[in-house]
Scaffold this active site. Structure first.
Site, PDB file in Angstrom:
ATOM      1  N   GLY A 116       2.090 -43.772  -7.315  1.00 46.44           N
ATOM      2  CA  GLY A 116       1.214 -42.959  -6.390  1.00 46.44           C
ATOM      3  C   GLY A 116       0.421 -42.158  -7.101  1.00 46.44           C
ATOM      4  O   GLY A 116       0.727 -41.515  -8.264  1.00 46.44           O
ATOM      5  N   GLN A 117      -0.609 -41.287  -6.432  1.00 46.50           N
ATOM      6  CA  GLN A 117      -1.316 -40.159  -6.763  1.00 46.50           C
ATOM      7  C   GLN A 117      -0.270 -39.049  -7.254  1.00 46.50           C
ATOM      8  O   GLN A 117      -0.552 -38.548  -8.299  1.00 46.50           O
ATOM      9  CB  GLN A 117      -2.362 -39.759  -5.888  1.00 46.50           C
TER      10      GLN A 117
ATOM     11  N   LEU B  33      11.354 -48.723  -0.540  1.00 49.97           N
ATOM     12  CA  LEU B  33      11.690 -48.127   0.633  1.00 49.97           C
ATOM     13  C   LEU B  33      12.062 -48.874   1.772  1.00 49.97           C
ATOM     14  O   LEU B  33      12.732 -48.597   2.797  1.00 49.97           O
ATOM     15  CB  LEU B  33      10.939 -46.818   1.009  1.00 49.97           C
TER      16      LEU B  33
ATOM     17  N   TYR C  13       0.194 -44.934  11.860  1.00 49.36           N
ATOM     18  CA  TYR C  13       0.469 -44.266  10.597  1.00 49.36           C
ATOM     19  C   TYR C  13       0.967 -42.779  10.749  1.00 49.36           C
ATOM     20  O   TYR C  13       1.822 -42.379  10.246  1.00 49.36           O
ATOM     21  CB  TYR C  13      -0.799 -44.088   9.550  1.00 49.36           C
TER      22      TYR C  13
ATOM     23  N   TRP D 289      -5.904 -35.205   2.301  1.00 51.59           N
ATOM     24  CA  TRP D 289      -7.027 -35.811   1.703  1.00 51.59           C
ATOM     25  C   TRP D 289      -6.668 -35.457   0.249  1.00 51.59           C
ATOM     26  O   TRP D 289      -7.508 -34.787  -0.647  1.00 51.59           O
ATOM     27  CB  TRP D 289      -8.398 -34.574   2.072  1.00 51.59           C
TER      28      TRP D 289
END
Length: 319
Positions: A27-28, A53, A141, A166
């Site tokens: 991921g980022q 997970l 979410y 963001w």
């Protein structure tokens, strides 16, 4: 003759390097953590293929096998709109799994760092949200991420929840990359202008995490660790529309030939761009608690974007 002074030989015992386990390595933020945590010890960065997970049995087995001193959970279900129809999986990954990590961290005496989101709030507050504001998520979410926060903080582990917003970077998909691509491909764009937040570099999230781990865990006392919830975003705020214009301005300054003219980037309202999941209109998070507790200066969101844009531009397909 003067008597010789007695001497003694002291043997220094090296402290073993701590083991830091990172989930969501692709991921980022997970990608950046591999870099930021490396100076602190042995980093084990696992992607979904090695640590899913949604598979609780595998998750427990991985943690028990490596027995880390620090667990940094950068894995998450992040498909905001898809979560509306796939809520069971979203809750398994975002809600249940963090509680399991907290249980395993407690058994090991390990520190757990977990990331959350501005989506735990409904976005109706006029000012920036503080850590003491009551969450009220308006999407599946957001509800799943709030469940994860609750599971982590109600456990017995030494734990830290970092809420951010963001997120962008040079690795993975994000708004900045999307706007850059669309700006090269289309002659007109429509971007939401009535949602506000702070674009936050993944590298900043990772660097702050490393600073906290180093200062208050590796070189400090675990029992004195000031856990709980902290907001971690870049300084300042903007709208998605203004953010898009800044991406395009920087791209042009870096020599990118854009198809879209900035004057043809139309500001629209949220209602003009309906999506399955509702978004908070106000995603601003107050970061004074983080700065005060850990002595951290958080740079402006524009600084992070300026740093990332050259790499995003270099990744554009060559014509």
């Amino acid at each position: 003759m003067p008597r010789e002074r007695p001497t003694a030989t002291v043997t220094a015992t090296a402290t073993p390097a701590p083991t830091l386990l990172v989930t969501g390595a692709n991921g980022q933020v997970g990608f950046e953590l591999g870099r930021s945590l490396a100076p602190l010890g042995r980093v084990i960065a696992l992607d979904r293929g090695h640590c899913d997970l949604a598979d609780i049995g595998q998750l427990r087995g991985v943690i028990r096998h490596f027995a880390p001193d620090v667990i940094v959970n950068a894995a998450a279900y992040t498909a905001v709109d898809k979560a509306e129809i796939d809520s069971d999986l979203a809750f398994a990954i975002n809600g249940t799994a963090p509680g399991v990590l907290a249980e395993e961290a407690s058994a090991l005496g390990a520190l757990l760092v977990h990331y959350s989101t501005d989506y735990v709030f409904d976005g109706t507050k006029d000012d920036a949200y503080t850590e003491t504001d009551t969450p009220a998520p308006i999407s599946a979410y957001g509800r799943s991420k709030l469940a994860g926060e609750t599971a982590v903080l109600h456990g017995e582990a030494s734990a830290l929840v970092l809420r951010t917003s963001w997120v962008f970077g040079s690795h993975g998909n994000n708004f900045a990359r999307t706007m850059l691509r669309l700006g090269c491909d289309r002659d007109r764009l429509r971007v939401v202008a009535d949602q506000f937040g702070a674009p936050t570099p993944a590298a900043l999230v990772a660097d702050v995490t490393a600073h906290i781990v180093a200062r208050h865990w590796i070189f400090g006392s675990p029992s004195a660790f000031p856990g709980g919830i902290y907001h971690l975003t870049a300084s300042g705020a903007t709208s998605w529309h203004a953010y898009a214009l800044e991406v395009l301005r920087l791209a042009a300054a870096l020599g990118v030939t854009l198809k879209v003219d900035p004057a043809r980037v139309e500001p629209i309202g949220t209602d003009d761009y309906p999506l399955p999941a509702r978004r908070p209109a106000n995603s601003r998070l107050a970061t004074a608690k983080l700065s005060r507790t850990f002595g951290i200066h958080l740079p402006a969101w524009q600084d992070g974007l300026h740093a990332v844009m050259p790499e995003l531009v270099s990744q554009l397909p060559r014509s």
